[in-house]
Design an enzyme around this catalytic site. Structure first.
Site, PDB file in Angstrom:
ATOM      1  N   SER A 169       0.822  -1.207   0.000  1.00 64.05           N
ATOM      2  CA  SER A 169       0.000   0.000   0.000  1.00 64.05           C
ATOM      3  C   SER A 169       0.860   1.263   0.000  1.00 64.05           C
ATOM      4  CB  SER A 169      -0.892  -0.012   1.239  1.00 64.05           C
ATOM      5  OG  SER A 169      -1.676   1.146   1.297  1.00 64.05           O
ATOM      6  N   LYS A 216      -3.508   2.410  -2.218  1.00 68.24           N
ATOM      7  CA  LYS A 216      -3.162   3.383  -1.192  1.00 68.24           C
ATOM      8  C   LYS A 216      -4.297   3.343  -0.163  1.00 68.24           C
ATOM      9  CE  LYS A 216      -3.590   7.463  -2.700  1.00 68.24           C
ATOM     10  NZ  LYS A 216      -3.602   8.616  -3.550  1.00 68.24           N
ATOM     11  N   ASN A 260       8.660   8.386   5.889  1.00 64.73           N
ATOM     12  CA  ASN A 260       7.565   9.119   5.233  1.00 64.73           C
ATOM     13  C   ASN A 260       6.552   9.576   6.260  1.00 64.73           C
ATOM     14  OD1 ASN A 260       4.678   7.835   4.825  1.00 64.73           O
ATOM     15  ND2 ASN A 260       6.111   6.109   4.818  1.00 64.73           N
ATOM     16  N   GLY A 292       0.663  10.927   5.789  1.00 65.77           N
ATOM     17  CA  GLY A 292      -0.544  11.282   6.535  1.00 65.77           C
ATOM     18  C   GLY A 292      -1.824  10.818   5.859  1.00 65.77           C
ATOM     19  N   ASN A 338      -5.427  -1.230   7.470  1.00 63.21           N
ATOM     20  CA  ASN A 338      -4.254  -0.473   7.915  1.00 63.21           C
ATOM     21  C   ASN A 338      -4.508  -0.034   9.356  1.00 63.21           C
ATOM     22  OD1 ASN A 338      -2.231   1.294   8.455  1.00 63.21           O
ATOM     23  ND2 ASN A 338      -2.617   2.664   6.729  1.00 63.21           N
ATOM     24  N   CYS A 398      -2.660   3.673  12.386  1.00 65.07           N
ATOM     25  CA  CYS A 398      -3.114   5.060  12.358  1.00 65.07           C
ATOM     26  C   CYS A 398      -3.812   5.358  13.671  1.00 65.07           C
ATOM     27  CB  CYS A 398      -4.036   5.286  11.167  1.00 65.07           C
ATOM     28  SG  CYS A 398      -5.174   3.952  10.958  1.00 65.07           S
ATOM     29  N   LYS A 409      -3.165  -5.613   8.680  1.00 68.56           N
ATOM     30  CA  LYS A 409      -1.722  -5.351   8.505  1.00 68.56           C
ATOM     31  C   LYS A 409      -1.185  -4.856   9.844  1.00 68.56           C
ATOM     32  CE  LYS A 409       1.424  -2.643   5.613  1.00 68.56           C
ATOM     33  NZ  LYS A 409       1.476  -1.541   4.617  1.00 68.56           N
ATOM     34  N   ASN A 430       4.012  -2.825   8.841  1.00 75.48           N
ATOM     35  CA  ASN A 430       3.950  -1.450   8.376  1.00 75.48           C
ATOM     36  C   ASN A 430       5.248  -0.759   8.829  1.00 75.48           C
ATOM     37  OD1 ASN A 430       2.904   1.129   7.521  1.00 75.48           O
ATOM     38  ND2 ASN A 430       0.851   0.288   7.813  1.00 75.48           N
ATOM     39  N   THR A 457       8.933   0.338  -0.586  1.00 79.64           N
ATOM     40  CA  THR A 457       9.948   1.343  -0.949  1.00 79.64           C
ATOM     41  C   THR A 457      10.702   0.998  -2.234  1.00 79.64           C
ATOM     42  OG1 THR A 457      10.173   1.814   1.400  1.00 79.64           O
ATOM     43  CG2 THR A 457      11.958   2.574  -0.014  1.00 79.64           C
TER      44      THR A 457
END
Ligand SMILES: Cc1cc2nc3c(=O)[nH]c(=O)nc-3n(C[C@H](O)[C@H](O)[C@H](O)COP(=O)(O)O)c2cc1C
Length: 304
Positions: free
Chosen positions: A20, A42, A66, A69, A123, A126, A161, A188, A262
């Site tokens: 992602s 994403k 990174n 956000g 994800n 966050c 994840k 992650n 990456t």
């Protein structure tokens, strides 16, 4: 030579998955689609997000920090405008979702029903606004609840994840499995910082960002090994995979597939090169089914 792998009831032609955040349908022509087992979008959130102030990317000695956000157009515009473009690619599409509250996750899963996607990646790296900004993925109990609510809300294939910031990565993986996850992916990015010594301030637009790339590979590999031996569902390994050797290490440690992040930003052809390298290795080793490699690590009694 057999390269196809199975993640629960999701069958992929090969174990190479685009992670992602590093792919957009706009850049599809640079990617060798035929070499890609699946693409993870994403992360999309319930409402549009502008993301963090710049600078958002910073190269370090052996990786990248990174602080994007979670910039995205929000689930409604995603479904209308972006998802059809992903679906045109003819590759299984896994949609990455996130939210600000636990309740956001099942609501989004429901919106994604019947859209032809291969599944959902959760994800969990966050901030949970209801828990003082603590990341969802830190706490095993929260992961259990989110996975179960998402599974209850839709019949979609679901893969949480995991974040390496989890209090206990194995316990968190087991909680995901108990919640009904079809597979588990990890990891992650690692929370990281970089300081401008003259300005005495962060070199990123935010105080912290997420570290990815070669620097995290050995730790990610250890975590994947620990999780793969603890759970019964398939594990997808991620973190600093730059070449075929790295990918093979994750497969041997117990991952059924790998996510490339990456490395795709440096070289969009890397998925094809990694797949070629895996094929070549299998030829050299006389292996005709990639599944023979998964979890094939030999452990000497004193290693543990
Ligand atoms: C620029 C960038 C953006 C990312 N965006 C997301 C994202 O939206 N959602 C997510 O779950 N992970 C995101 N990630 C994390 C990657 O998917 C991956 O888990 C992490 O970078 C470790 O793998 P790597 O070392 O191969 O990059 C992002 C990573 C990078 C470098």
């Amino acid at each position: 030579m057999k390269l196809s792998i199975q993640l629960g009831n999701l069958v992929l032609e090969n174990p190479i998955i685009i992670a992602s955040g590093v792919f957009s349908p706009d850049s599809a022509s640079y990617f060798p689609i035929e070499a890609i087992g699946a693409i993870i979008t994403k992360t999309v959130t319930p409402r549009p997000r502008e993301g963090n102030p710049p600078p958002r990317l910073l190269e370090t000695a052996a990786g990248l920090i990174n602080s994007i956000g979670l910039q995205n157009v929000g689930i409604e515009r995603f479904i209308e405008e972006e998802l059809p473009r992903y679906m045109e690619l003819g590759v299984p599409i896994i949609v990455s979702i996130s939210g600000e509250t636990e309740a956001d996750f099942p609501l989004m899963a429901e919106r994604l029903r019947g859209k032809g996607i291969a599944g959902i990646e959760l994800n969990l790296s966050c901030p949970n606004v209801q828990r003082g900004g603590m990341h969802f993925g830190r706490d095993a109990e929260t992961v259990f609840r989110i996975v179960r609510e998402v599974k209850d809300a839709s019949s979609l294939w679901v893969m949480p994840k995991l974040t390496p910031q989890a209090r206990d990565i194995v316990e968190t993986a087991l909680a995901g499995e108990e919640g009904g996850a079809d597979a588990i992916s990890l990891v992650n990015t690692f929370l990281a910082m970089a300081i401008d010594i003259r300005a005495r301030s962060s070199r990123l637009g935010t105080l912290m960002g997420g570290l990815s790339g070669p620097a995290i590979k050995p730790i990610a590999l250890r975590m994947v090994y620990e999780v793969a031996r603890a759970v019964r569902i398939p594990v997808v390994g991620c973190g600093g995979i730059m070449n075929a050797e790295d990918a093979l290490e994750f497969l041997i440690a117990g991952a059924s597939a790998v996510e490339i992040g990456t490395a795709c930003l440096i070289n969009p052809s890397i998925p094809a090169e990694i797949l070629d390298g895996i094929r070549k290795f299998m030829e050299e080793e006389g292996i005709d089914d990639i599944r023979e490699l998964i979890g094939s690590l030999k452990i000497k009694p004193l290693d543990i």
